[in-house]
Design a protein around this motif. Structure first.
Motif, PDB file in Angstrom:
ATOM      1  N   CYS A 145       0.766  -1.284   0.006  1.00 26.31           N
ATOM      2  CA  CYS A 145       0.142  -0.140   0.079  1.00 26.31           C
ATOM      3  C   CYS A 145       0.881   1.263   0.297  1.00 26.31           C
ATOM      4  O   CYS A 145       0.395   2.405  -0.292  1.00 26.31           O
ATOM      5  N   SER A 146       2.057   1.147   0.565  1.00 25.84           N
ATOM      6  CA  SER A 146       2.922   2.363   0.782  1.00 25.84           C
ATOM      7  C   SER A 146       3.401   2.668  -0.765  1.00 25.84           C
ATOM      8  O   SER A 146       3.548   3.675  -1.229  1.00 25.84           O
ATOM      9  N   GLN A 149       0.604   4.038  -2.823  1.00 24.55           N
ATOM     10  CA  GLN A 149       0.612   5.440  -2.537  1.00 24.55           C
ATOM     11  C   GLN A 149       1.671   6.192  -3.466  1.00 24.55           C
ATOM     12  O   GLN A 149       1.209   7.277  -4.141  1.00 24.55           O
ATOM     13  N   ALA A 153       0.285   9.030  -6.465  1.00 27.30           N
ATOM     14  CA  ALA A 153       0.219  10.164  -5.594  1.00 27.30           C
ATOM     15  C   ALA A 153      -0.123  11.195  -6.280  1.00 27.30           C
ATOM     16  O   ALA A 153      -0.708  12.240  -5.688  1.00 27.30           O
ATOM     17  N   CYS A 173      -6.319  -1.106   0.182  1.00 26.41           N
ATOM     18  CA  CYS A 173      -5.327   0.045   0.288  1.00 26.41           C
ATOM     19  C   CYS A 173      -6.403   1.252  -0.023  1.00 26.41           C
ATOM     20  O   CYS A 173      -5.853   2.364   0.046  1.00 26.41           O
ATOM     21  N   LYS A 174      -7.738   1.165  -0.356  1.00 30.67           N
ATOM     22  CA  LYS A 174      -8.678   2.336  -0.607  1.00 30.67           C
ATOM     23  C   LYS A 174      -9.886   1.768   0.031  1.00 30.67           C
ATOM     24  O   LYS A 174     -10.153   0.516   0.220  1.00 30.67           O
ATOM     25  N   SER A 185      -5.643  11.625  -1.091  1.00 29.19           N
ATOM     26  CA  SER A 185      -4.522  10.760  -2.003  1.00 29.19           C
ATOM     27  C   SER A 185      -4.947   9.352  -2.103  1.00 29.19           C
ATOM     28  O   SER A 185      -5.956   8.951  -1.307  1.00 29.19           O
ATOM     29  N   ILE A 187      -4.268   6.634  -0.414  1.00 28.32           N
ATOM     30  CA  ILE A 187      -4.606   6.056   0.930  1.00 28.32           C
ATOM     31  C   ILE A 187      -5.160   7.194   1.995  1.00 28.32           C
ATOM     32  O   ILE A 187      -5.179   6.636   3.136  1.00 28.32           O
TER      33      ILE A 187
END
Length: 273
Positions: A145-146, A149, A153, A173-174, A185, A187
């Motif tokens: 998930c990072s 993002q 982004a 993640c959403k 953004s 997330i």
């Protein structure tokens, strides 16, 4: 005929033995590099597979080349069990993954996933609190998930809605499309001050990167979809591998039968002398 069947078994098991070395080496290397218990959990089966292939190929190689009937018998017995287990797993994988798919959304490039659409066996495994807590711990430690993002982004809300997200990204993640949260953004989504949701996942969503939608049913469904896709690929590979094992097993049976006949003839010749 004796030499041919024994030579074939020897060659096939030599190839398997050589293949087991990089598998085992890769498993050990990955285990040493693993930073979390979740990583180690996924690398250990690779090591087990490498050791198993190495031992069974050695048994077949020595049994065929040295004409050791009991070792060949042990080799064939394990091969038979492996064939049965692979066949059962392949059938099971097709049955379990036959049901369920993502739901297409109007104006969205991604799909959303509902756990109730999948087989009861998979639902039961992922709804188990004990199982899910372990999986959730792994998800929190992961960078999926990072990375998600970072990848999206700079997207506006219109651009984000057209992205083709993976099942995991969409489910974990959403927030769900039902929630109608305000996009900040990929997330980070703001909830309305007061609202009643028909989808319980909306109450579960949290902007904390360690939480997100990891407690959502959609996240479980996204992982189930990933497993479904992976299992179907594995099942296809298993069919090819099963055909290979059946050929090796048949040749091994011939070698075992010929070894026994040759040993019997030798015994009879020794008695005549």
């Amino acid at each position: 005929m004796v030499r041919l069947s024994n030579s074939l078994v020897g060659i096939l098991n030599l190839v398997t033995f050589v293949l087991s070395i990089p598998i085992l080496s890769a498993g050990i290397w990955l285990l040493k590099r693993a930073s979390t218990e979740c990583d180690k959990f996924f690398e250990r089966p690779v090591i087990v597979l490498g050791v198993f292939l190495m031992l069974i190929s050695l048994a077949g190689l020595i049994g065929a080349c040295c004409r050791i009937s009991w070792l060949l018998w042990l080799y064939l017995f394990v091969m038979f069990l492996l064939i049965v287990l692979l066949f059962c797993f392949t059938v099971f994988a097709f049955v379990v993954t036959n049901k369920g798919a993502g739901e297409a959304l109007s104006g969205r490039g991604y799909k959303e996933y509902r756990l109730g659409n999948y087989s009861r066996w998979l639902q039961k495994r992922f709804n188990s609190t004990q199982n899910w807590n372990k999986i959730k711990s792994c998800l929190s430690d992961s960078t999926v998930c990072s990375n998600f993002q970072a990848m999206y982004a700079s997207d506006t809300i219109e651009e984000f809605y057209t992205e083709h997200l993976s099942a995991f990204q969409s489910g974990c993640c959403k927030p769900s499309n039902d929630c109608n949260f305000t996009y900040v953004s990929p997330i980070v989504w703001n909830k309305p001050a007061v609202s009643v949701y028909s989808n319980p996942d909306c109450n579960t969503w949290d902007n904390d990167p360690k939480v997100l939608c990891y407690n959502c049913q959609s996240c479980k469904a996204g992982l189930v979809q990933n497993i479904k896709n992976d299992w179907k690929k594995v099942a296809v590979v298993n069919i090819i591998f099963l055909l290979f094992l059946v050929v090796v097993y048949s040749v091994g049976c011939c070698a075992f039968k010929n070894n026994r006949e040759e040993n019997r003839h030798r015994g009879q010749g020794a008695l005549l002398k």
